[in-house]
Write a protein that holds these residues in place. Structure first.
Motif, PDB file in Angstrom:
ATOM      1  N   THR A  44       0.877  -1.171   0.000  1.00  0.00           N
ATOM      2  CA  THR A  44       0.000   0.000   0.000  1.00  0.00           C
ATOM      3  C   THR A  44       0.916   1.222   0.000  1.00  0.00           C
ATOM      4  OG1 THR A  44      -0.130  -0.048   2.412  1.00  0.00           O
ATOM      5  CG2 THR A  44      -1.903  -1.173   1.200  1.00  0.00           C
ATOM      6  N   PRO A  45       0.430   2.379  -0.441  1.00  0.00           N
ATOM      7  CA  PRO A  45       1.331   3.536  -0.581  1.00  0.00           C
ATOM      8  C   PRO A  45       2.093   3.914   0.689  1.00  0.00           C
ATOM      9  CG  PRO A  45      -0.722   3.950  -1.735  1.00  0.00           C
ATOM     10  CD  PRO A  45      -0.901   2.657  -0.972  1.00  0.00           C
ATOM     11  N   GLY A  46       1.395   4.044   1.818  1.00  0.00           N
ATOM     12  CA  GLY A  46       2.061   4.445   3.055  1.00  0.00           C
ATOM     13  C   GLY A  46       3.046   3.405   3.553  1.00  0.00           C
ATOM     14  N   CYS A  47       2.654   2.147   3.509  1.00  0.00           N
ATOM     15  CA  CYS A  47       3.528   1.078   3.999  1.00  0.00           C
ATOM     16  C   CYS A  47       4.741   0.904   3.091  1.00  0.00           C
ATOM     17  CB  CYS A  47       2.746  -0.225   4.125  1.00  0.00           C
ATOM     18  SG  CYS A  47       1.447  -0.120   5.380  1.00  0.00           S
ATOM     19  N   THR A  48       4.560   1.109   1.793  1.00  0.00           N
ATOM     20  CA  THR A  48       5.687   1.038   0.861  1.00  0.00           C
ATOM     21  C   THR A  48       6.659   2.173   1.148  1.00  0.00           C
ATOM     22  OG1 THR A  48       4.354  -0.055  -0.821  1.00  0.00           O
ATOM     23  CG2 THR A  48       6.345   1.092  -1.578  1.00  0.00           C
ATOM     24  N   LYS A  49       6.143   3.379   1.356  1.00  0.00           N
ATOM     25  CA  LYS A  49       6.990   4.533   1.665  1.00  0.00           C
ATOM     26  C   LYS A  49       7.807   4.271   2.934  1.00  0.00           C
ATOM     27  CE  LYS A  49       8.299   8.942   1.860  1.00  0.00           C
ATOM     28  NZ  LYS A  49       9.739   9.009   1.695  1.00  0.00           N
ATOM     29  N   GLN A  50       7.140   3.773   3.974  1.00  0.00           N
ATOM     30  CA  GLN A  50       7.822   3.513   5.241  1.00  0.00           C
ATOM     31  C   GLN A  50       8.887   2.420   5.077  1.00  0.00           C
ATOM     32  OE1 GLN A  50       5.307   2.069   8.443  1.00  0.00           O
ATOM     33  NE2 GLN A  50       6.642   2.983   9.982  1.00  0.00           N
ATOM     34  N   ALA A  51       8.546   1.329   4.394  1.00  0.00           N
ATOM     35  CA  ALA A  51       9.504   0.239   4.201  1.00  0.00           C
ATOM     36  C   ALA A  51      10.715   0.719   3.399  1.00  0.00           C
ATOM     37  CB  ALA A  51       8.833  -0.937   3.489  1.00  0.00           C
ATOM     38  N   CYS A  52      10.472   1.524   2.366  1.00  0.00           N
ATOM     39  CA  CYS A  52      11.579   2.035   1.551  1.00  0.00           C
ATOM     40  C   CYS A  52      12.443   3.011   2.352  1.00  0.00           C
ATOM     41  CB  CYS A  52      11.054   2.668   0.268  1.00  0.00           C
ATOM     42  SG  CYS A  52      10.379   1.430  -0.871  1.00  0.00           S
ATOM     43  N   ASP A  53      11.822   3.779   3.255  1.00  0.00           N
ATOM     44  CA  ASP A  53      12.604   4.659   4.135  1.00  0.00           C
ATOM     45  C   ASP A  53      13.520   3.829   5.040  1.00  0.00           C
ATOM     46  OD1 ASP A  53      11.612   7.028   3.121  1.00  0.00           O
ATOM     47  OD2 ASP A  53      10.316   7.465   4.834  1.00  0.00           O
ATOM     48  N   LEU A  79       4.210 -10.975   1.359  1.00  0.00           N
ATOM     49  CA  LEU A  79       5.451 -10.346   1.823  1.00  0.00           C
ATOM     50  C   LEU A  79       6.604 -10.644   0.872  1.00  0.00           C
ATOM     51  CD1 LEU A  79       5.260 -10.953   5.670  1.00  0.00           C
ATOM     52  CD2 LEU A  79       4.771  -8.848   4.403  1.00  0.00           C
ATOM     53  N   ALA A  80       6.631 -11.843   0.310  1.00  0.00           N
ATOM     54  CA  ALA A  80       7.693 -12.199  -0.635  1.00  0.00           C
ATOM     55  C   ALA A  80       7.634 -11.279  -1.855  1.00  0.00           C
ATOM     56  CB  ALA A  80       7.564 -13.665  -1.050  1.00  0.00           C
ATOM     57  N   ALA A  81       6.433 -11.053  -2.380  1.00  0.00           N
ATOM     58  CA  ALA A  81       6.272 -10.169  -3.542  1.00  0.00           C
ATOM     59  C   ALA A  81       6.662  -8.735  -3.182  1.00  0.00           C
ATOM     60  CB  ALA A  81       4.838 -10.233  -4.048  1.00  0.00           C
ATOM     61  N   PHE A  82       6.251  -8.290  -2.003  1.00  0.00           N
ATOM     62  CA  PHE A  82       6.552  -6.932  -1.528  1.00  0.00           C
ATOM     63  C   PHE A  82       8.062  -6.742  -1.378  1.00  0.00           C
ATOM     64  CE2 PHE A  82       6.506  -4.074   2.436  1.00  0.00           C
ATOM     65  CZ  PHE A  82       6.287  -2.897   1.729  1.00  0.00           C
ATOM     66  N   ALA A  83       8.708  -7.685  -0.690  1.00  0.00           N
ATOM     67  CA  ALA A  83      10.156  -7.582  -0.446  1.00  0.00           C
ATOM     68  C   ALA A  83      10.928  -7.602  -1.761  1.00  0.00           C
ATOM     69  CB  ALA A  83      10.615  -8.722   0.462  1.00  0.00           C
ATOM     70  N   TYR A 138       3.619   4.789  19.099  1.00  0.00           N
ATOM     71  CA  TYR A 138       2.359   4.283  18.549  1.00  0.00           C
ATOM     72  C   TYR A 138       1.688   5.354  17.694  1.00  0.00           C
ATOM     73  CZ  TYR A 138       2.958   0.398  21.744  1.00  0.00           C
ATOM     74  OH  TYR A 138       3.459  -0.703  22.399  1.00  0.00           O
ATOM     75  N   ASN A 139       0.856   4.883  16.754  1.00  0.00           N
ATOM     76  CA  ASN A 139       0.148   5.784  15.833  1.00  0.00           C
ATOM     77  C   ASN A 139       1.123   6.689  15.090  1.00  0.00           C
ATOM     78  OD1 ASN A 139      -2.637   5.001  16.358  1.00  0.00           O
ATOM     79  ND2 ASN A 139      -2.258   5.828  18.406  1.00  0.00           N
ATOM     80  N   VAL A 140       2.224   6.093  14.628  1.00  0.00           N
ATOM     81  CA  VAL A 140       3.217   6.883  13.902  1.00  0.00           C
ATOM     82  C   VAL A 140       2.750   7.098  12.472  1.00  0.00           C
ATOM     83  CG1 VAL A 140       5.078   5.991  15.353  1.00  0.00           C
ATOM     84  CG2 VAL A 140       4.623   4.897  13.155  1.00  0.00           C
ATOM     85  N   ARG A 141       3.277   8.102  11.826  1.00  0.00           N
ATOM     86  CA  ARG A 141       2.970   8.378  10.423  1.00  0.00           C
ATOM     87  C   ARG A 141       3.933   7.590   9.539  1.00  0.00           C
ATOM     88  NH1 ARG A 141      -0.639  11.878   9.653  1.00  0.00           N
ATOM     89  NH2 ARG A 141      -1.125  13.651  10.956  1.00  0.00           N
ATOM     90  N   ALA A 142       3.439   7.148   8.392  1.00  0.00           N
ATOM     91  CA  ALA A 142       4.296   6.407   7.463  1.00  0.00           C
ATOM     92  C   ALA A 142       5.375   7.318   6.898  1.00  0.00           C
ATOM     93  CB  ALA A 142       3.459   5.820   6.335  1.00  0.00           C
ATOM     94  N   THR A 143       4.986   8.518   6.509  1.00  0.00           N
ATOM     95  CA  THR A 143       5.925   9.458   5.912  1.00  0.00           C
ATOM     96  C   THR A 143       6.623  10.262   7.001  1.00  0.00           C
ATOM     97  OG1 THR A 143       4.540   9.604   3.949  1.00  0.00           O
ATOM     98  CG2 THR A 143       6.135  11.380   4.287  1.00  0.00           C
ATOM     99  N   GLY A 144       7.933  10.260   6.965  1.00  0.00           N
ATOM    100  CA  GLY A 144       8.713  11.034   7.931  1.00  0.00           C
ATOM    101  C   GLY A 144       9.040  10.294   9.218  1.00  0.00           C
ATOM    102  N   HIS A 145       8.466   9.115   9.410  1.00  0.00           N
ATOM    103  CA  HIS A 145       8.686   8.399  10.667  1.00  0.00           C
ATOM    104  C   HIS A 145      10.148   7.970  10.839  1.00  0.00           C
ATOM    105  CE1 HIS A 145       8.383   5.850  14.101  1.00  0.00           C
ATOM    106  NE2 HIS A 145       8.727   4.796  13.396  1.00  0.00           N
ATOM    107  N   VAL A 146      10.765   7.462   9.782  1.00  0.00           N
ATOM    108  CA  VAL A 146      12.144   6.984   9.910  1.00  0.00           C
ATOM    109  C   VAL A 146      13.064   8.147  10.280  1.00  0.00           C
ATOM    110  CG1 VAL A 146      14.084   5.948   8.667  1.00  0.00           C
ATOM    111  CG2 VAL A 146      11.794   4.963   8.451  1.00  0.00           C
ATOM    112  N   ALA A 147      12.870   9.303   9.667  1.00  0.00           N
ATOM    113  CA  ALA A 147      13.686  10.479  10.006  1.00  0.00           C
ATOM    114  C   ALA A 147      13.477  10.868  11.468  1.00  0.00           C
ATOM    115  CB  ALA A 147      13.339  11.646   9.087  1.00  0.00           C
ATOM    116  N   LYS A 148      12.226  10.837  11.941  1.00  0.00           N
ATOM    117  CA  LYS A 148      11.938  11.162  13.344  1.00  0.00           C
ATOM    118  C   LYS A 148      12.591  10.131  14.276  1.00  0.00           C
ATOM    119  CE  LYS A 148       8.217  11.839  16.714  1.00  0.00           C
ATOM    120  NZ  LYS A 148       9.008  11.211  17.760  1.00  0.00           N
ATOM    121  N   LEU A 149      12.490   8.857  13.917  1.00  0.00           N
ATOM    122  CA  LEU A 149      13.094   7.806  14.736  1.00  0.00           C
ATOM    123  C   LEU A 149      14.609   8.000  14.815  1.00  0.00           C
ATOM    124  CD1 LEU A 149      12.725   5.181  16.350  1.00  0.00           C
ATOM    125  CD2 LEU A 149      12.981   3.949  14.184  1.00  0.00           C
TER     126      LEU A 149
END
Length: 157
Positions: A44-53, A79-83, A138-149
């Motif tokens: 999904t768009p948000g989960c793909t963005k987060q995984a790629c981050d 998950l295999a297709a996604f990865a 908890y309830n983190v945003r997909a976009t920008g979360h990795v930078a915040k972490l």
């Protein structure tokens, strides 16, 4: 829904299948810092963005002593297709019955377009080398979360 984990709590043990069907356990990560992030749905768009981050920042996490594990309720085949499609270089794990998400407080009531339902709450838990919760978000945003972490873990600068 399980309670949210608090800093200093023992991280619940788990063993789940990764995208290649291999068992991956938290216990095998003891002695290292591990970022365990929960996401609702692969491809999904948000989960793909987060995984790629996470993928794009993996080398810097690893050089600072952190490993990354992604967990979703998707089946192994999805998950295999996604990865493969996103060339993910860290394990993504299948928690189809959401037992691990529940143990981590990442499964519960959600609201979308006025509808209330049970589902996965986008969350990130950092487990220290002794198996204790170092950070719980908890309830983190997909976009920008990795930078915040990265900022929260003081990995920038």
């Amino acid at each position: 829904m399980a309670d949210k984990l608090m800093t200093g709590a023992e991280a619940p043990a788990f063993t789940l299948k990764d995208s290649s069907g291999q068992d991956v356990s938290l216990a095998s990560r003891l002695g290292r810092n591990t970022i365990v992030y929960f996401y609702p749905a692969a491809s999904t768009p948000g989960c793909t963005k987060q995984a790629c981050d996470f993928r794009d920042n993996l080398a810097s996490f690893q050089s600072a002593g952190y490993e990354v594990l992604g967990i979703s309720p998707d089946p192994v085949a999805k998950l295999a297709a996604f990865a493969a499609k996103e060339t993910l270089s860290f394990p993504v794990l299948s928690d189809e019955d959401h037992v691990v998400a529940e143990a981590y407080g990442a499964w519960g009531e959600k609201k979308n377009y006025g509808k209330t339902y049970q589902g996965l709450i986008r969350s990130t838990i950092v487990v220290d080398p002794e198996g204790k919760v170092k950070v719980a978000q908890y309830n983190v945003r997909a976009t920008g979360h990795v930078a915040k972490l990265r900022r929260d873990l003081k990995l920038d600068g």
